[in-house]
Motif scaffolding. Structure first.
Motif, PDB file in Angstrom:
ATOM      1  N   GLY A 190       0.935  -1.170  -0.055  1.00 29.88           N
ATOM      2  CA  GLY A 190      -0.058  -0.062   0.080  1.00 29.88           C
ATOM      3  C   GLY A 190       0.756   1.236  -0.161  1.00 29.88           C
ATOM      4  N   ASP A 191       0.291   2.405  -0.440  1.00 27.08           N
ATOM      5  CA  ASP A 191       0.793   3.614  -0.511  1.00 27.08           C
ATOM      6  C   ASP A 191       0.628   4.502   1.054  1.00 27.08           C
ATOM      7  OD1 ASP A 191       1.837   6.321  -0.905  1.00 27.08           O
ATOM      8  OD2 ASP A 191       0.503   6.708  -2.623  1.00 27.08           O
ATOM      9  N   ILE A 192       1.728   4.414   1.560  1.00 27.03           N
ATOM     10  CA  ILE A 192       1.649   4.753   3.277  1.00 27.03           C
ATOM     11  C   ILE A 192       1.665   6.309   3.014  1.00 27.03           C
ATOM     12  CG2 ILE A 192       2.496   2.864   4.273  1.00 27.03           C
ATOM     13  CD1 ILE A 192       4.741   5.771   3.288  1.00 27.03           C
ATOM     14  N   ALA A 193       1.734   6.977   1.968  1.00 28.01           N
ATOM     15  CA  ALA A 193       1.386   8.499   2.215  1.00 28.01           C
ATOM     16  C   ALA A 193      -0.023   8.872   2.000  1.00 28.01           C
ATOM     17  CB  ALA A 193       2.197   9.038   1.185  1.00 28.01           C
ATOM     18  N   GLU A 234      -5.589   5.694   4.040  1.00 28.33           N
ATOM     19  CA  GLU A 234      -5.780   4.176   4.014  1.00 28.33           C
ATOM     20  C   GLU A 234      -4.686   3.340   3.909  1.00 28.33           C
ATOM     21  OE1 GLU A 234      -7.637   0.656   3.879  1.00 28.33           O
ATOM     22  OE2 GLU A 234      -8.647   2.686   4.645  1.00 28.33           O
ATOM     23  N   GLY A 235      -3.802   3.794   3.095  1.00 28.13           N
ATOM     24  CA  GLY A 235      -2.441   3.088   3.057  1.00 28.13           C
ATOM     25  C   GLY A 235      -1.860   2.686   4.078  1.00 28.13           C
ATOM     26  N   ALA A 236      -1.698   3.959   4.810  1.00 29.86           N
ATOM     27  CA  ALA A 236      -1.136   3.896   6.362  1.00 29.86           C
ATOM     28  C   ALA A 236      -1.744   3.001   7.276  1.00 29.86           C
ATOM     29  CB  ALA A 236      -0.853   5.205   6.769  1.00 29.86           C
ATOM     30  N   ALA A 237      -3.151   3.236   7.239  1.00 32.27           N
ATOM     31  CA  ALA A 237      -4.214   2.323   8.297  1.00 32.27           C
ATOM     32  C   ALA A 237      -4.202   0.943   7.738  1.00 32.27           C
ATOM     33  CB  ALA A 237      -5.475   2.979   7.988  1.00 32.27           C
ATOM     34  N   SER A 238      -3.972   0.688   6.665  1.00 32.58           N
ATOM     35  CA  SER A 238      -3.985  -0.870   6.143  1.00 32.58           C
ATOM     36  C   SER A 238      -2.448  -1.362   6.757  1.00 32.58           C
ATOM     37  CB  SER A 238      -4.258  -0.872   4.907  1.00 32.58           C
ATOM     38  OG  SER A 238      -3.084  -0.484   3.951  1.00 32.58           O
ATOM     39  N   PRO A 270       1.679   6.811   8.842  1.00 35.95           N
ATOM     40  CA  PRO A 270       1.851   5.382   9.501  1.00 35.95           C
ATOM     41  C   PRO A 270       2.215   5.756  11.121  1.00 35.95           C
ATOM     42  CG  PRO A 270       3.499   5.510   7.742  1.00 35.95           C
ATOM     43  CD  PRO A 270       3.080   6.903   7.749  1.00 35.95           C
ATOM     44  N   LEU A 271       2.845   6.823  11.574  1.00 33.47           N
ATOM     45  CA  LEU A 271       3.201   7.340  12.870  1.00 33.47           C
ATOM     46  C   LEU A 271       1.812   7.577  13.622  1.00 33.47           C
ATOM     47  CD1 LEU A 271       5.807   9.857  14.044  1.00 33.47           C
ATOM     48  CD2 LEU A 271       3.363   9.879  14.957  1.00 33.47           C
ATOM     49  N   ARG A 272       0.987   8.129  12.987  1.00 31.59           N
ATOM     50  CA  ARG A 272      -0.254   8.796  13.291  1.00 31.59           C
ATOM     51  C   ARG A 272      -1.350   7.496  13.725  1.00 31.59           C
ATOM     52  NH1 ARG A 272      -5.266   9.512  11.269  1.00 31.59           N
ATOM     53  NH2 ARG A 272      -6.572  10.801  12.316  1.00 31.59           N
ATOM     54  N   HIS A 273      -1.175   6.560  12.613  1.00 34.02           N
ATOM     55  CA  HIS A 273      -2.173   5.383  12.747  1.00 34.02           C
ATOM     56  C   HIS A 273      -1.524   4.366  13.744  1.00 34.02           C
ATOM     57  CE1 HIS A 273      -5.201   6.144   9.943  1.00 34.02           C
ATOM     58  NE2 HIS A 273      -4.397   6.812   9.125  1.00 34.02           N
TER      59      HIS A 273
END
Length: 301
Positions: free
Chosen positions: A72-75, A78-82, A131-134
């Motif tokens: 997933g695209d962590i930027a 949804e990508g970071a949450a997944s 990613p840090l936030r999630h």
């Protein structure tokens, strides 16, 4: 290996190649279960037909470790949450996030387009924040439920973000922002059992082939000082429970050298006790500069 991360669940972004791959392999070798994230793009962020995340995950499993791939695209939110969901749903939790993903679009400032600015800031700075936030939201919930984590975030800065780098205004600004984000996150998340640090690495990767070309000659005396694997031991330690009490710090890592970076600190000061005139302010500034340490040079200047 010491098993310093035995049983920990570790996410590494941008782990398909270079530093990220080295980190993922090093964590797995120390007993971690690894979520290998890589969006699979080229050096400039354009789509790439390869699936490097799957390749690295298979490499870990072939060596007897545990790993899954995440593409997933962590930027994106949804990508970071997944990414966080993948760790929790597959391995039952999350202990460490290593934010490493990035690419370059180098230009001198007068030639730097808005799209190239936005793309680099997005993947580096936003790709650290989300990613840090999630992950932090997950750990806050765990702490609130009485399961205080021993959580770690390791961010990836750069000497360009600490000193600046000619031709890399977008990259340098994004990396400087990552350092500031690290300091804020360390201050805010400590109450939930989260430690946050950053590493500014110097190593041979796709992104540094031109920057470190002169240093990439054949290794002397059998030691390849520019190998990305040299940076990983510090990252693994910062991602482990063993680094208890270390947070809000920035380290440089290159070859066999580790340096604690001390950042901005007050230097010489003058206080008139009332408002300066422009001429007085200028005279005072010159006197202070004469007593101050000279700045280190910008890369490439």
């Amino acid at each position: 290996m010491s098993g310093i991360c035995s049983g920990r669940v570790v996410v590494v972004t941008g782990a398909g190649r270079g530093l990220g791959r080295a980190h993922a392999l090093a964590f797995a070798a120390e007993g971690a279960r690894v979520v290998v994230n890589d969006f699979g793009v080229g050096l400039d962020g354009a789509p790439d037909a390869e699936n490097p995340a799957a390749r690295v995950a298979e490499e870990i499993r072939a060596a007897g470790g545990e790993a899954i791939a995440h593409t997933g695209d962590i930027a994106t939110g949804e990508g970071a949450a997944s990414l966080v969901r993948a760790a929790v749903e597959t391995y039952g939790g999350l202990d460490t996030v290593v934010n490493n993903a990035g690419f370059l679009r180098d230009r001198m400032l007068v030639n730097l387009g808005e799209d190239d600015w936005d793309a680099v800031v997005r993947v580096h700075l936003k790709g650290h924040f989300l990613p840090l936030r999630h992950a932090a939201a997950h750990w806050r919930a765990e702490a609130g439920a009485g399961r205080r984590p021993t959580a770690r975030i390791v961010n990836t800065g750069s000497g360009a973000g600490l000193l600046g780098s000619v031709g890399q205004g977008n990259y340098s600004a994004a990396k400087a922002g990552i350092v500031a984000l690290t300091l804020v996150a360390a201050a805010e998340l400590g109450r939930y059992g989260v430690q946050v640090n950053a590493v500014a690495p110097a190593a041979r990767t796709r992104m540094t082939e031109r920057t470190f070309a002169a240093a990439m000659a054949a290794p002397a005396a059998g030691f390849d000082a520019m190998a990305p694997e040299n940076v990983s031991p510090l990252v693994v330690w910062l991602g482990s429970a063993a680094c208890s009490g270390v947070t809000g710090r920035v380290f440089e890592a290159e070859g066999g050298r580790i340096t604690v970076m001390e950042g901005w600190r007050p230097g010489p000061t003058a206080d008139k006790g009332r408002r300066w005139s422009p001429g007085e302010a200028g005279e005072a500034a010159r006197e202070l500069l004469a007593r101050a340490e000279p700045p280190r040079g910008v890369y490439g200047a």
